[in-house]
Design a protein around this motif. Sequence first.
Motif, PDB file in Angstrom:
ATOM      1  N   ALA A  54      59.515 -10.672 -35.892  1.00 52.66           N
ATOM      2  CA  ALA A  54      59.344 -11.141 -34.714  1.00 52.66           C
ATOM      3  C   ALA A  54      60.783 -11.556 -34.086  1.00 52.66           C
ATOM      4  O   ALA A  54      61.177 -11.131 -33.104  1.00 52.66           O
ATOM      5  N   GLN A  55      61.451 -12.031 -34.614  1.00 53.41           N
ATOM      6  CA  GLN A  55      62.913 -12.540 -34.305  1.00 53.41           C
ATOM      7  C   GLN A  55      63.960 -11.338 -34.222  1.00 53.41           C
ATOM      8  O   GLN A  55      64.701 -11.208 -33.344  1.00 53.41           O
ATOM      9  N   SER A  56      63.700 -10.329 -35.096  1.00 56.95           N
ATOM     10  CA  SER A  56      64.544  -9.133 -35.289  1.00 56.95           C
ATOM     11  C   SER A  56      64.275  -8.250 -34.108  1.00 56.95           C
ATOM     12  O   SER A  56      65.160  -7.742 -33.527  1.00 56.95           O
ATOM     13  N   TRP A  57      63.074  -8.319 -33.775  1.00 56.28           N
ATOM     14  CA  TRP A  57      62.521  -7.446 -32.901  1.00 56.28           C
ATOM     15  C   TRP A  57      63.250  -7.864 -31.341  1.00 56.28           C
ATOM     16  O   TRP A  57      63.327  -7.200 -30.561  1.00 56.28           O
ATOM     17  N   LEU A  58      62.893  -9.080 -31.403  1.00 57.87           N
ATOM     18  CA  LEU A  58      63.572  -9.815 -30.079  1.00 57.87           C
ATOM     19  C   LEU A  58      64.866  -9.776 -29.805  1.00 57.87           C
ATOM     20  O   LEU A  58      65.417  -9.324 -28.734  1.00 57.87           O
ATOM     21  N   ASN A  59      65.612 -10.132 -30.890  1.00 56.38           N
ATOM     22  CA  ASN A  59      66.981  -9.909 -30.833  1.00 56.38           C
ATOM     23  C   ASN A  59      67.356  -8.268 -30.365  1.00 56.38           C
ATOM     24  O   ASN A  59      68.413  -8.062 -29.620  1.00 56.38           O
ATOM     25  N   TRP A  60      66.762  -7.523 -30.802  1.00 58.05           N
ATOM     26  CA  TRP A  60      66.965  -5.785 -30.330  1.00 58.05           C
ATOM     27  C   TRP A  60      66.730  -5.667 -29.103  1.00 58.05           C
ATOM     28  O   TRP A  60      67.340  -5.168 -28.299  1.00 58.05           O
ATOM     29  N   LEU A  61      65.627  -6.130 -28.553  1.00 60.95           N
ATOM     30  CA  LEU A  61      65.146  -5.931 -27.130  1.00 60.95           C
ATOM     31  C   LEU A  61      66.292  -6.827 -26.216  1.00 60.95           C
ATOM     32  O   LEU A  61      66.538  -6.187 -25.330  1.00 60.95           O
ATOM     33  N   LYS A  62      66.711  -8.027 -26.746  1.00 63.27           N
ATOM     34  CA  LYS A  62      67.951  -8.457 -25.956  1.00 63.27           C
ATOM     35  C   LYS A  62      69.209  -7.803 -25.886  1.00 63.27           C
ATOM     36  O   LYS A  62      69.776  -7.523 -24.559  1.00 63.27           O
ATOM     37  N   LEU A  63      69.502  -6.762 -26.769  1.00 64.66           N
ATOM     38  CA  LEU A  63      70.513  -6.010 -26.676  1.00 64.66           C
ATOM     39  C   LEU A  63      69.978  -4.826 -25.812  1.00 64.66           C
ATOM     40  O   LEU A  63      70.901  -4.214 -25.185  1.00 64.66           O
ATOM     41  N   ARG A  67      72.185  -3.751 -21.913  1.00 66.25           N
ATOM     42  CA  ARG A  67      72.439  -2.346 -21.809  1.00 66.25           C
ATOM     43  C   ARG A  67      72.432  -2.191 -20.102  1.00 66.25           C
ATOM     44  O   ARG A  67      72.634  -1.481 -19.424  1.00 66.25           O
ATOM     45  N   HIS A  68      71.092  -2.773 -19.653  1.00 68.02           N
ATOM     46  CA  HIS A  68      70.785  -2.651 -18.192  1.00 68.02           C
ATOM     47  C   HIS A  68      71.217  -3.795 -17.469  1.00 68.02           C
ATOM     48  O   HIS A  68      71.189  -3.748 -16.056  1.00 68.02           O
ATOM     49  N   ASP A  69      72.227  -4.718 -17.563  1.00 69.04           N
ATOM     50  CA  ASP A  69      72.453  -5.826 -17.220  1.00 69.04           C
ATOM     51  C   ASP A  69      73.352  -5.168 -15.671  1.00 69.04           C
ATOM     52  O   ASP A  69      74.719  -4.794 -15.872  1.00 69.04           O
ATOM     53  N   GLU A 211      48.334  -8.091 -19.658  1.00 70.21           N
ATOM     54  CA  GLU A 211      49.084  -8.748 -18.549  1.00 70.21           C
ATOM     55  C   GLU A 211      49.733  -9.877 -19.143  1.00 70.21           C
ATOM     56  O   GLU A 211      49.327 -10.895 -19.366  1.00 70.21           O
ATOM     57  N   VAL A 212      51.274  -9.740 -19.252  1.00 68.08           N
ATOM     58  CA  VAL A 212      51.977 -10.652 -19.874  1.00 68.08           C
ATOM     59  C   VAL A 212      53.398 -10.734 -18.927  1.00 68.08           C
ATOM     60  O   VAL A 212      53.787  -9.831 -18.638  1.00 68.08           O
ATOM     61  N   GLU A 213      53.913 -12.126 -18.783  1.00 69.07           N
ATOM     62  CA  GLU A 213      55.111 -12.111 -18.220  1.00 69.07           C
ATOM     63  C   GLU A 213      56.037 -12.970 -18.984  1.00 69.07           C
ATOM     64  O   GLU A 213      55.646 -14.092 -19.538  1.00 69.07           O
ATOM     65  N   ILE A 214      57.213 -13.010 -19.089  1.00 67.30           N
ATOM     66  CA  ILE A 214      58.181 -13.598 -19.856  1.00 67.30           C
ATOM     67  C   ILE A 214      59.569 -13.413 -19.328  1.00 67.30           C
ATOM     68  O   ILE A 214      59.964 -12.482 -18.788  1.00 67.30           O
ATOM     69  N   PHE A 215      60.215 -14.566 -19.089  1.00 70.00           N
ATOM     70  CA  PHE A 215      61.730 -14.752 -18.665  1.00 70.00           C
ATOM     71  C   PHE A 215      62.452 -14.463 -19.872  1.00 70.00           C
ATOM     72  O   PHE A 215      62.246 -15.440 -20.706  1.00 70.00           O
ATOM     73  N   ILE A 216      63.595 -13.992 -19.932  1.00 72.06           N
ATOM     74  CA  ILE A 216      64.840 -13.729 -21.226  1.00 72.06           C
ATOM     75  C   ILE A 216      65.865 -13.919 -20.581  1.00 72.06           C
ATOM     76  O   ILE A 216      66.401 -13.127 -19.664  1.00 72.06           O
ATOM     77  N   SER A 217      66.474 -15.024 -20.842  1.00 77.39           N
ATOM     78  CA  SER A 217      67.821 -15.657 -20.448  1.00 77.39           C
ATOM     79  C   SER A 217      68.603 -14.442 -20.623  1.00 77.39           C
ATOM     80  O   SER A 217      68.601 -14.037 -21.720  1.00 77.39           O
ATOM     81  N   PRO A 218      69.539 -14.401 -19.583  1.00 77.92           N
ATOM     82  CA  PRO A 218      70.088 -15.099 -18.282  1.00 77.92           C
ATOM     83  C   PRO A 218      69.422 -14.541 -17.170  1.00 77.92           C
ATOM     84  O   PRO A 218      69.195 -15.535 -16.277  1.00 77.92           O
ATOM     85  N   ILE A 219      68.871 -13.508 -17.178  1.00 77.42           N
ATOM     86  CA  ILE A 219      68.374 -13.082 -15.689  1.00 77.42           C
ATOM     87  C   ILE A 219      67.139 -12.061 -15.843  1.00 77.42           C
ATOM     88  O   ILE A 219      66.683 -11.607 -14.874  1.00 77.42           O
ATOM     89  N   PHE A 220      66.691 -11.579 -17.097  1.00 70.50           N
ATOM     90  CA  PHE A 220      65.691 -10.469 -17.132  1.00 70.50           C
ATOM     91  C   PHE A 220      64.301 -11.042 -17.246  1.00 70.50           C
ATOM     92  O   PHE A 220      63.888 -12.419 -17.947  1.00 70.50           O
ATOM     93  N   CYS A 221      63.335 -10.337 -16.403  1.00 63.18           N
ATOM     94  CA  CYS A 221      61.971 -10.822 -16.350  1.00 63.18           C
ATOM     95  C   CYS A 221      61.112  -9.539 -16.881  1.00 63.18           C
ATOM     96  O   CYS A 221      61.447  -8.327 -16.279  1.00 63.18           O
TER      97      CYS A 221
END
Length: 245
Positions: A54-63, A67-69, A211-221
């Motif tokens: 779970a943690q390595s997948w989440l770290n990957w998603l954040k990278l 790329r989209h910031d 249906e799921v919502e999550i905020f990923i710091s600093p700006i992503f929903c």
Amino acid sequence: MVISNISQAGHIRIGSSSLIDFAFWVLVKDGLHVLPFDKHTLGNQELQNCGMNAQSWLNWLKLILVRHDNRLTWHVSDTNTVAQEKVQSFQGILEANNQIHNIDCNQKWCDNHQQVYLQELNQQEQGYQAALSNCRELNLEFIKESNPPQLWKDGQEIQTVLTRLWDEYQSQKYSNQFISEILQTPLLWNVELNPPTNNYREIYLVDYPDEVEIFISPIFCIVTVPNSPINQRQLDSRIFRIIQT
């Protein structure tokens, strides 16, 4: 995709991305559960058997999200010069159409408009600097030029599997037809133009079975959209709720 004017107090960007979708497609295919994305079946567990968790997948998603910031494209090296150029450009348009607009572009008019543009550009540059501060340890040039498998950092074996899955995914991306329909809804344009927040937010609609919502710091929903007919009122409520997180 529509983006709200930088000069407003809050800024909202709503869209979709096959790169972000790929991470969730992988999640569902493998069956890995990463809270709150735990509403899918167990899958083939191929990547879990190679060490993905779970943690390595989440770290990957954040990278992938970095790329989209969009703030990383906001840099203005000389705000005063750019503000002057904007005033001159606007002035030239008005003077070329003077019979229609009948506006006196005197010095006071120029000074007032330059202050407006300067405030907007300074806010834009502040957003860019904030984005940089969030990415101090990252190679942004590499991230910008890489596809999702290349952004995987935790093990070559998993990266090899992801590369194969990335090729497989190309024929299946954008298969959720309801996401493109949502993005053409006038209500979403109103949300972008009149954001219910004082912050900058990038919202990505993602294909996922529940249906799921999550905020990923600093700006992503992240707002997931199942591949089935949409309850527009419910979706609106979900989007407003995550914007205000």
